[in-house]
Design an enzyme around this catalytic site. Sequence first.
Site, short mmCIF file in Angstrom:
data_model
loop_
_atom_site.label_atom_id
_atom_site.label_comp_id
_atom_site.label_asym_id
_atom_site.label_seq_id
_atom_site.Cartn_x
_atom_site.Cartn_y
_atom_site.Cartn_z
CD GLU A 47 -45.30 -19.19 69.35
OE1 GLU A 47 -46.19 -18.36 69.66
OE2 GLU A 47 -45.18 -19.64 68.21
CD GLU B 195 -56.02 -12.68 67.69
OE1 GLU B 195 -57.18 -12.30 67.41
OE2 GLU B 195 -55.36 -13.45 66.95
CB CYS C 139 -43.97 -14.61 64.54
SG CYS C 139 -43.70 -13.79 66.11
CB CYS D 93 -42.07 -16.18 68.92
SG CYS D 93 -43.61 -15.44 69.52
CB CYS E 77 -47.02 -14.93 69.77
SG CYS E 77 -46.98 -14.07 68.20
CG ASN F 151 -53.35 -16.73 69.84
OD1 ASN F 151 -53.81 -17.71 70.39
ND2 ASN F 151 -53.77 -16.33 68.65
N1 THU Z 1 -49.58 -16.36 66.62
C1 THU Z 1 -49.02 -16.99 67.70
O1 THU Z 1 -49.54 -16.92 68.81
N2 THU Z 1 -47.91 -17.71 67.49
C2 THU Z 1 -47.33 -17.93 66.27
O2 THU Z 1 -46.36 -18.64 66.19
C3 THU Z 1 -47.87 -17.28 65.08
C4 THU Z 1 -49.01 -16.38 65.29
C5 THU Z 1 -50.83 -15.63 66.82
C6 THU Z 1 -50.74 -14.13 66.72
C7 THU Z 1 -52.17 -13.80 66.35
O3 THU Z 1 -52.94 -13.73 67.54
C8 THU Z 1 -52.66 -14.98 65.54
O4 THU Z 1 -51.76 -16.04 65.86
C9 THU Z 1 -52.68 -14.76 64.05
O5 THU Z 1 -51.49 -14.30 63.59
#
Ligand code: THU
Length: 161
Positions: A75, A64, A112, A115, A73, A62
């Site tokens: 994925e 941010e 999520c 994704c 994310c 991920n």
């Molecule tokens: N996140 C992912 O990378 N994948 C997921 O399946 C769920 C959430 C990340 C997004 C954000 O950077 C952090 O996790 C918190 O939500």
Amino acid sequence: MKTAEKTLRYTIYSALEELPESLQKLLRHARNETQKAYAPYSNFKVGASVLMNNKKMIGGNNQENAAFPSGLCAERTAIFYAHSQYPDEGIEAIAITALYKGEITHETIKPCGACCQVLSETERRSGKAITIILDGQDQIEVLSGVSQLLPFRFSGEELKR
Ligand code: THU
């Protein structure tokens, strides 16, 4: 009026060592990807690795951003990068794992909704069910196909009518 049911089916493993060899390798790769996540806001470091038809493993994590919706994310980072490099190769499997406060989450991590939607199209592009490995300290879940993750989904087929 009537009611209907859909049943979800998945396999549960109690540890990484129980998985078939190729999936163990993919999950180890994904666990390694968490180390490179950029997650200063959530402290939730997600790693995802995909296995392509050409047997290449591509990882992502991920990323941010202070303007929250601008992040991505793990994925989608992994899938988009994989397909940007190998547009004609299908994706056979994806492993997803997450670290919170430096530890793999107890419960399995689930992708999520956005994704899941991208996974759905990735599967359509690949032409066969993607193996989805969800990592957790308490158990590891392995699903065969996006239908086991998102049973009601917009497939895009509707656009062809
Ligand atoms: N996140 C992912 O990378 N994948 C997921 O399946 C769920 C959430 C990340 C997004 C954000 O950077 C952090 O996790 C918190 O939500």
